[in-house]
Design a protein around this motif. Structure first.
Motif, PDB file in Angstrom:
ATOM      1  N   TYR A  10       0.853  -1.194   0.000  1.00 47.83           N
ATOM      2  CA  TYR A  10       0.000   0.000   0.000  1.00 47.83           C
ATOM      3  C   TYR A  10       0.885   1.238   0.000  1.00 47.83           C
ATOM      4  N   VAL A  11       0.664   2.133  -0.973  1.00 45.81           N
ATOM      5  CA  VAL A  11       1.406   3.396  -1.059  1.00 45.81           C
ATOM      6  C   VAL A  11       0.535   4.490  -0.454  1.00 45.81           C
ATOM      7  N   PRO A  12       0.995   5.144   0.614  1.00 42.74           N
ATOM      8  CA  PRO A  12       0.165   6.110   1.328  1.00 42.74           C
ATOM      9  C   PRO A  12      -0.489   7.154   0.423  1.00 42.74           C
ATOM     10  N   ALA A  13      -1.835   7.138   0.428  1.00 49.56           N
ATOM     11  CA  ALA A  13      -2.655   8.141  -0.272  1.00 49.56           C
ATOM     12  C   ALA A  13      -2.367   8.237  -1.772  1.00 49.56           C
ATOM     13  N   ARG A  14      -1.898   7.149  -2.370  1.00 46.11           N
ATOM     14  CA  ARG A  14      -1.516   7.205  -3.786  1.00 46.11           C
ATOM     15  C   ARG A  14      -2.675   7.598  -4.690  1.00 46.11           C
ATOM     16  N   ASN A  15      -3.839   6.989  -4.512  1.00 48.43           N
ATOM     17  CA  ASN A  15      -4.956   7.330  -5.393  1.00 48.43           C
ATOM     18  C   ASN A  15      -5.471   8.742  -5.161  1.00 48.43           C
ATOM     19  N   MET A  16      -5.297   9.250  -3.966  1.00 46.49           N
ATOM     20  CA  MET A  16      -5.655  10.638  -3.692  1.00 46.49           C
ATOM     21  C   MET A  16      -4.780  11.580  -4.517  1.00 46.49           C
ATOM     22  N   ILE A  17      -3.489  11.275  -4.549  1.00 44.45           N
ATOM     23  CA  ILE A  17      -2.552  12.071  -5.339  1.00 44.45           C
ATOM     24  C   ILE A  17      -2.845  11.923  -6.827  1.00 44.45           C
ATOM     25  N   PHE A  18      -3.053  10.694  -7.287  1.00 46.06           N
ATOM     26  CA  PHE A  18      -3.304  10.447  -8.702  1.00 46.06           C
ATOM     27  C   PHE A  18      -4.578  11.142  -9.181  1.00 46.06           C
ATOM     28  N   LEU A  19      -5.643  11.060  -8.395  1.00 49.17           N
ATOM     29  CA  LEU A  19      -6.905  11.676  -8.793  1.00 49.17           C
ATOM     30  C   LEU A  19      -6.811  13.198  -8.783  1.00 49.17           C
ATOM     31  N   SER A  20      -5.994  13.756  -7.908  1.00 53.11           N
ATOM     32  CA  SER A  20      -5.790  15.206  -7.903  1.00 53.11           C
ATOM     33  C   SER A  20      -5.117  15.652  -9.196  1.00 53.11           C
ATOM     34  N   TYR A  21      -4.088  14.920  -9.609  1.00 51.55           N
ATOM     35  CA  TYR A  21      -3.450  15.210 -10.892  1.00 51.55           C
ATOM     36  C   TYR A  21      -4.441  15.031 -12.045  1.00 51.55           C
ATOM     37  N   ALA A  22      -5.229  13.971 -11.977  1.00 55.51           N
ATOM     38  CA  ALA A  22      -6.197  13.696 -13.048  1.00 55.51           C
ATOM     39  C   ALA A  22      -7.215  14.815 -13.168  1.00 55.51           C
ATOM     40  N   ALA A  23      -7.638  15.373 -12.025  1.00 56.63           N
ATOM     41  CA  ALA A  23      -8.600  16.472 -12.038  1.00 56.63           C
ATOM     42  C   ALA A  23      -7.999  17.707 -12.699  1.00 56.63           C
ATOM     43  N   SER A  24      -6.747  18.000 -12.376  1.00 61.09           N
ATOM     44  CA  SER A  24      -6.067  19.142 -12.976  1.00 61.09           C
ATOM     45  C   SER A  24      -5.912  18.952 -14.486  1.00 61.09           C
ATOM     46  N   TYR A  25      -5.489  17.762 -14.874  1.00 59.87           N
ATOM     47  CA  TYR A  25      -5.323  17.442 -16.296  1.00 59.87           C
ATOM     48  C   TYR A  25      -6.661  17.526 -17.021  1.00 59.87           C
ATOM     49  N   ALA A  26      -7.713  16.969 -16.404  1.00 60.24           N
ATOM     50  CA  ALA A  26      -9.039  16.987 -17.020  1.00 60.24           C
ATOM     51  C   ALA A  26      -9.526  18.421 -17.238  1.00 60.24           C
ATOM     52  N   GLU A  27      -9.360  19.255 -16.235  1.00 64.04           N
ATOM     53  CA  GLU A  27      -9.804  20.644 -16.385  1.00 64.04           C
ATOM     54  C   GLU A  27      -9.009  21.347 -17.479  1.00 64.04           C
ATOM     55  N   ALA A  28      -7.719  21.068 -17.571  1.00 63.48           N
ATOM     56  CA  ALA A  28      -6.864  21.718 -18.562  1.00 63.48           C
ATOM     57  C   ALA A  28      -7.245  21.343 -19.994  1.00 63.48           C
ATOM     58  N   VAL A  29      -7.640  20.083 -20.210  1.00 65.51           N
ATOM     59  CA  VAL A  29      -7.967  19.637 -21.573  1.00 65.51           C
ATOM     60  C   VAL A  29      -9.462  19.686 -21.861  1.00 65.51           C
TER      61      VAL A  29
END
Length: 226
Positions: A97-116
């Motif tokens: 288990y990587v601490p809060a990994r999906n939280m970090i990944f989804l935050s990046y995904a949200a930023s990327y989604a808004e940008a595109v």
């Protein structure tokens, strides 16, 4: 589905994320793949992500570098921690288990989604076969989706909310493999093993779950094992 047909897909190169990418393609989305070089112990999975993205034909594939090995806390990011052998009967959260990994990944995904200009994010998590990872639960996904839509201009000012899709949340991995076969997923391109190398180890937690899934689904895993 809304008129917006752009989707950001979190793509690790493993079984779950690759199936999610094929599913999003089948649903007619324009695909924007997002992968992470986060300090994991090997780059084999990232190579698989690139191969899968090229095979599927995404609009864009972005690889984000973020050094989660700086603080460790997981056998996937800390060289001093040993990756354990798999045990599908274990009910404790494993060291992988990587601490809060999906939280970090989804935050990046949200930023990327808004940008595109995408209003859809796909992540291949499951509550059924999830190794006890707390960031694979529906409660977590709902909370993240809410946070995303409270913290993005597209949602707050433009009424363009971002939806987080979890198509496998209630599926077993065997059911996921069955779906993937129907979608024509080339699982030979994927990499699931927690250990790097020319071939998969076959005995880490991820390999054990994957092999079990293919066996229960009635298919032979095309990936080579030691």
């Amino acid at each position: 589905m809304s008129e917006n047909k752009k989707a950001v897909v979190l793509l690790s190169g493993g079984l779950d994320s690759t199936t999610a990418l094929y599913l999003a393609k089948d649903k007619g989305y324009d695909l924007y793949a997002l992968s992470f070089d986060y300090g994991q112990s090997h780059g084999r999975e990232l190579k698989a992500a690139r191969d899968v993205a090229q095979e599927v034909g995404v609009e864009e594939h972005v690889v984000v570098e973020t050094n989660m090995s700086a603080w460790g806390g997981s056998s996937l990011t800390d060289e001093e921690m040993e990756i354990p052998e798999g045990d599908d009967s274990n009910d404790e959260i494993p060291s992988t288990y990587v601490p809060a990994r999906n939280m970090i990944f989804l935050s990046y995904a949200a930023s990327y989604a808004e940008a595109v200009g995408a209003q859809h994010v796909f992540i291949g998590v499951s509550e059924v076969d999830y190794s006890g990872y707390v960031d694979c639960r529906q409660e977590f996904i709902d909370a993240m989706e809410n946070a995303i839509n409270q913290g993005t201009v597209c949602a707050v000012e433009e009424d363009k909310e971002i939806e987080v899709h979890t198509p496998f949340i209630n599926m077993t991995k065997a059911e996921e493999v069955e779906l993937g076969m129907k979608l024509g997923v080339d699982y030979s391109l994927t990499w699931t093993c927690y250990r790097g190398g020319e071939v998969a180890c076959g005995d880490c937690d991820s390999c054990v779950l994957r092999l079990k899934a293919f066996k229960e689904a009635g298919y032979e895993d095309p990936v080579e094992y030691e």
